[in-house]
Design an enzyme around this catalytic site. Structure first.
Site, PDB file in Angstrom:
ATOM      1  N   ASN A  60       0.842  -1.214   0.000  1.00  0.00           N
ATOM      2  CA  ASN A  60       0.000   0.000   0.000  1.00  0.00           C
ATOM      3  C   ASN A  60       0.867   1.250   0.000  1.00  0.00           C
ATOM      4  O   ASN A  60       0.552   2.232  -0.670  1.00  0.00           O
ATOM      5  CB  ASN A  60      -0.943  -0.005   1.211  1.00  0.00           C
ATOM      6  CG  ASN A  60      -2.174  -0.868   0.978  1.00  0.00           C
ATOM      7  OD1 ASN A  60      -3.085  -0.458   0.274  1.00  0.00           O
ATOM      8  ND2 ASN A  60      -2.185  -2.051   1.529  1.00  0.00           N
ATOM      9  N   LEU A  62      -2.887   2.198  18.175  1.00  0.00           N
ATOM     10  CA  LEU A  62      -2.321   3.525  18.431  1.00  0.00           C
ATOM     11  C   LEU A  62      -2.611   3.983  19.864  1.00  0.00           C
ATOM     12  O   LEU A  62      -3.674   3.689  20.404  1.00  0.00           O
ATOM     13  CB  LEU A  62      -2.909   4.541  17.462  1.00  0.00           C
ATOM     14  CG  LEU A  62      -2.661   4.301  15.966  1.00  0.00           C
ATOM     15  CD1 LEU A  62      -3.233   5.470  15.169  1.00  0.00           C
ATOM     16  CD2 LEU A  62      -1.193   4.108  15.683  1.00  0.00           C
ATOM     17  N   HIS A  70      -8.542  -0.870   5.411  1.00  0.00           N
ATOM     18  CA  HIS A  70      -8.855  -2.193   5.957  1.00  0.00           C
ATOM     19  C   HIS A  70      -9.335  -3.080   4.801  1.00  0.00           C
ATOM     20  O   HIS A  70     -10.179  -2.636   4.006  1.00  0.00           O
ATOM     21  CB  HIS A  70      -9.918  -2.097   7.061  1.00  0.00           C
ATOM     22  CG  HIS A  70     -10.250  -3.425   7.662  1.00  0.00           C
ATOM     23  ND1 HIS A  70      -9.408  -4.069   8.537  1.00  0.00           N
ATOM     24  CD2 HIS A  70     -11.296  -4.247   7.459  1.00  0.00           C
ATOM     25  CE1 HIS A  70      -9.940  -5.243   8.853  1.00  0.00           C
ATOM     26  NE2 HIS A  70     -11.083  -5.378   8.216  1.00  0.00           N
ATOM     27  N   ALA A 106      -8.794  -2.888  -5.114  1.00  0.00           N
ATOM     28  CA  ALA A 106      -9.430  -1.965  -4.163  1.00  0.00           C
ATOM     29  C   ALA A 106      -8.407  -1.152  -3.363  1.00  0.00           C
ATOM     30  O   ALA A 106      -8.312   0.068  -3.505  1.00  0.00           O
ATOM     31  CB  ALA A 106     -10.349  -2.736  -3.215  1.00  0.00           C
ATOM     32  N   GLU A 107      -7.578  -1.820  -2.561  1.00  0.00           N
ATOM     33  CA  GLU A 107      -6.698  -1.082  -1.654  1.00  0.00           C
ATOM     34  C   GLU A 107      -5.790  -0.094  -2.365  1.00  0.00           C
ATOM     35  O   GLU A 107      -5.707   1.099  -1.997  1.00  0.00           O
ATOM     36  CB  GLU A 107      -5.842  -2.059  -0.852  1.00  0.00           C
ATOM     37  CG  GLU A 107      -6.646  -2.959   0.046  1.00  0.00           C
ATOM     38  CD  GLU A 107      -5.756  -3.930   0.782  1.00  0.00           C
ATOM     39  OE1 GLU A 107      -4.712  -3.505   1.280  1.00  0.00           O
ATOM     40  OE2 GLU A 107      -6.122  -5.106   0.876  1.00  0.00           O
TER      41      GLU A 107
HETATM   42  C1  GRF Z   1      -2.896  -5.883   3.691  1.00  0.00           C
HETATM   43  O1  GRF Z   1      -3.751  -6.994   3.886  1.00  0.00           O
HETATM   44  C2  GRF Z   1      -3.662  -4.613   3.901  1.00  0.00           C
HETATM   45  O2  GRF Z   1      -5.002  -4.739   3.497  1.00  0.00           O
HETATM   46  C3  GRF Z   1      -3.636  -4.441   5.363  1.00  0.00           C
HETATM   47  O3  GRF Z   1      -2.319  -4.816   5.720  1.00  0.00           O
HETATM   48  C4  GRF Z   1      -1.878  -5.865   4.819  1.00  0.00           C
HETATM   49  C5  GRF Z   1      -0.467  -5.635   4.355  1.00  0.00           C
HETATM   50  O4  GRF Z   1      -0.448  -4.504   3.548  1.00  0.00           O
HETATM   51  N1  GRF Z   1      -3.986  -3.092   5.724  1.00  0.00           N
HETATM   52  P1  GRF Z   1       0.936  -3.925   2.916  1.00  0.00           P
HETATM   53  O5  GRF Z   1       1.316  -4.821   1.770  1.00  0.00           O
HETATM   54  O6  GRF Z   1       1.990  -3.952   4.013  1.00  0.00           O
HETATM   55  O7  GRF Z   1       0.571  -2.553   2.460  1.00  0.00           O
END
Ligand code: GRF
Length: 203
Positions: A14, A94, A110, A180-181
């Site tokens: 992400n 947090l 999420h 999506a993400e």
């Molecule tokens: C992914 O499943 C994301 O949806 C969640 O954390 C996991 C790892 O994400 N928030 P990333 O590859 O470290 O961004």
């Protein structure tokens, strides 16, 4: 210029989506000022360093107790001087003081359609395992503001993703990330940078 700090715990896909979008101009007028991880070996930190972004690990075991760790984490975030904090696969609860200090200035991605498959224990692959176990036909991802709860803050945007016959948790996770993400998070940051989505202010 919107300054963002990104908090990570793992692979950082992400984070990479945000970096790429900033570099390609799909996120306008934004600077990633710092990446912070609770894991010293998080590949996300290497992604940041490859792109010349200051990266720092704040690791629980380096501190005598939880309060000292929370204090160090908040100090690292404060030092970044960011307008917006982005939780991108960040798996640490947090400190309440940080939530209060950065009210409506922390967003999280999420990997489900909240309020389904979220809350304590629902993170990473576990989310997709639960989705497949329940047999739902549609899942997706949610970006929301972070409040004192787990995945309970005001929802900003969601995107649906089809669950396909024969999906494994890994295959489904990848589809949710790709469809999506990695689309939603950069889009929300761009909306904030453009002033379309207001942050902060409200107590
Ligand atoms: C992914 O499943 C994301 O949806 C969640 O954390 C996991 C790892 O994400 N928030 P990333 O590859 O470290 O961004």
């Amino acid at each position: 210029m919107l300054k963002i700090a990104v908090l990570v715990s793992g692979g950082g896909t992400n984070l990479q989506a945000i970096i790429d979008a900033v570099e390609k101009g799909k996120i306008r007028d934004t600077q990633i000022v710092k990446v912070i991880s609770n894991k010293a070996d998080a590949y996300a930190l290497q992604r940041a360093e490859k792109h010349g972004i200051p990266a720092q690990a704040v690791v629980r075991k380096d501190y005598p107790d939880k309060a000292a760790f929370h204090e160090a984490l908040l100090a690292a975030v404060d030092a970044a001087g960011a307008d917006l904090i982005v939780l991108a696969g960040f798996l640490v609860v947090l400190p309440p003081e940080m939530i209060r200090k950065y009210r409506r200035r922390i967003i999280n991605i999420h990997p489900s359609l909240i309020p389904s498959f979220c809350g304590d224990g629902f993170y990473g692959l576990r989310v997709h395992e639960a989705v497949l176990a329940r047999g739902v036909k549609v899942t997706g991802a949610t970006v929301h503001f972070v409040d004192e709860g787990t995945d309970t803050g005001p929802i900003i945007v969601q995107k649906a993703v089809e669950v396909k016959e024969g999906d494994t948790p890994e295959v489904l996770q990848r589809r949710v990330m790709e469809e999506a993400e990695w689309i939603l998070l950069p889009a929300v940051i761009d909306d904030i940078a453009a002033g379309k989505l207001k942050i902060g202010g409200e107590e």
